[in-house]
Design an enzyme around this catalytic site. Structure first.
Site, short mmCIF file in Angstrom:
data_model
loop_
_atom_site.label_atom_id
_atom_site.label_comp_id
_atom_site.label_asym_id
_atom_site.label_seq_id
_atom_site.Cartn_x
_atom_site.Cartn_y
_atom_site.Cartn_z
N TRP A 10 0.82 -1.22 0.00
CA TRP A 10 0.00 0.00 0.00
C TRP A 10 0.85 1.27 0.00
CZ3 TRP A 10 -4.27 -1.16 4.23
CH2 TRP A 10 -5.00 -2.28 3.82
N LYS A 11 2.13 1.13 0.26
CA LYS A 11 3.03 2.31 0.35
C LYS A 11 2.44 3.31 1.35
CE LYS A 11 4.47 1.17 -4.26
NZ LYS A 11 5.07 1.57 -5.53
N GLU A 97 11.89 2.08 -3.68
CA GLU A 97 11.65 3.43 -3.14
C GLU A 97 12.48 3.66 -1.88
OE1 GLU A 97 7.37 3.18 -3.08
OE2 GLU A 97 7.43 3.06 -5.26
N GLU A 167 11.40 -6.45 -9.16
CA GLU A 167 10.61 -5.26 -9.48
C GLU A 167 11.47 -4.28 -10.29
OE1 GLU A 167 7.16 -4.62 -6.59
OE2 GLU A 167 8.89 -3.69 -5.68
N GLY A 173 4.78 1.79 -10.81
CA GLY A 173 3.92 2.97 -10.80
C GLY A 173 3.88 3.71 -12.12
N SER A 212 3.50 -2.41 -11.94
CA SER A 212 2.28 -2.19 -12.73
C SER A 212 1.49 -3.47 -13.02
CB SER A 212 2.61 -1.45 -14.03
OG SER A 212 3.17 -0.18 -13.72
N GLY A 233 1.40 -2.63 -6.24
CA GLY A 233 1.25 -1.33 -5.58
C GLY A 233 -0.11 -0.73 -5.87
N GLY A 234 -0.18 0.13 -6.88
CA GLY A 234 -1.38 0.89 -7.17
C GLY A 234 -2.67 0.08 -7.20
#
Ligand code: PGA
Length: 253
Positions: A10-11, A97, A167, A173, A212, A233-234
């Site tokens: 979820w970051k 990140e 990744e 993203g 993605s 992620g997103g």
């Protein structure tokens, strides 16, 4: 056979209301005995809430990072035992990140990975190249270097439980997913590297793809021999987005 894993990173997203509706939606939508192991990685403040909602369910949860020290004067940091206190089973280590925005070096990542393993958490080790590195033909050497740092620190044994996530930074993203062929090639490279050290561990090691992943591309990616699921992620931030990925998993049994 390795069971597919679908993990939601979820970051730095969420709120109490969002966590409760997202997790309730996942619990209702997944059904009994999903074909994949499902894990969510909420931000630290929401771990107690995740624990409350997910206890006794098939969905596991984990932390997005940890500090390798046990305790002490490390303002702003979180230890493995704190994550365990809130029922975490997994922890991300070396997400790109963390490496790019917060200066985590290969050595930092290796220490975090080792501390997680020694504390009884399952580390998810993230590796991957930038676009420039890929264009220079350095994908394998970068991934090799990132893995070697951890192998030298912690040895091969933790990989009997640990998970690797490939990744590519250029796919995170950006909406630019690696093709199943591109991802499979790097996953095979990673598995072969482990196979040169320990065939049994290499055969059991789960290697997730991240970058993605969504409901439209997950099935093609997860169908590849060495792609054992996704770190998302997103698309993990909505019930529909995450469920569509979970539901695209076909059992490998
Ligand atoms: P993304 O993120 O699915 O939004 O590309 C993946 C990740 O950073 O783990």
């Amino acid at each position: 056979m390795r069971k597919i894993m679908v993990a939601g990173n979820w970051k730095m997203n969420g709120s109490k209301a969002m966590v409760s509706s997202l997790l309730d939606g996942l619990l209702h939508g997944l059904g009994e005995q999903p074909g994949a192991d499902v894990v969510v990685f909420p931000p630290f403040p929401y771990l107690p809430q995740a624990q409350e909602i997910l206890t006794a369910s098939d969905i596991a949860w984990g932390g997005q990072n940890l500090n390798p020290e046990e305790k002490g004067a490390h303002t702003g940091e979180t230890s493995a035992s704190m994550l365990l206190d809130f029922g975490c089973r997994y922890v991300l280590t070396g997400h790109s990140e963390r490496r790019a925005l917060y200066g985590e070096t290969d050595a930092d990542v290796a220490r975090r990975f080792e501390a997680a393993d020694q504390a009884g958490l399952v580390p998810v080790l993230c590796v991957g190249e930038t676009l420039e590195e890929r264009e220079r033909g350095e994908t394998e050497s970068i991934v090799d270097r990132q893995l070697d740092a951890v192998l030298q620190q912690a040895g091969i044994a933790p990989f009997a439980r640990a998970i690797v996530a490939y990744e590519p930074v250029w796919a995170i993203g950006t909406g630019k997913t690696a093709t199943p062929e591109q991802a499979q090639a790097v996953h095979a490279f990673i598995r072969n590297k482990f196979a040169s050290l320990d065939g049994t561990i290499a055969g059991q090691l789960r290697i997730l793809y991240g970058g993605s992943v969504n409901g439209s591309n997950a099935a093609d990616l997860f169908a590849r021999e060495d792609i054992d699921g996704g770190l998302v992620g997103g698309a993990s931030l909505t019930v529909e987005g995450f469920l569509s990925i979970c539901h695209s998993v076909h059992s490998r049994d």
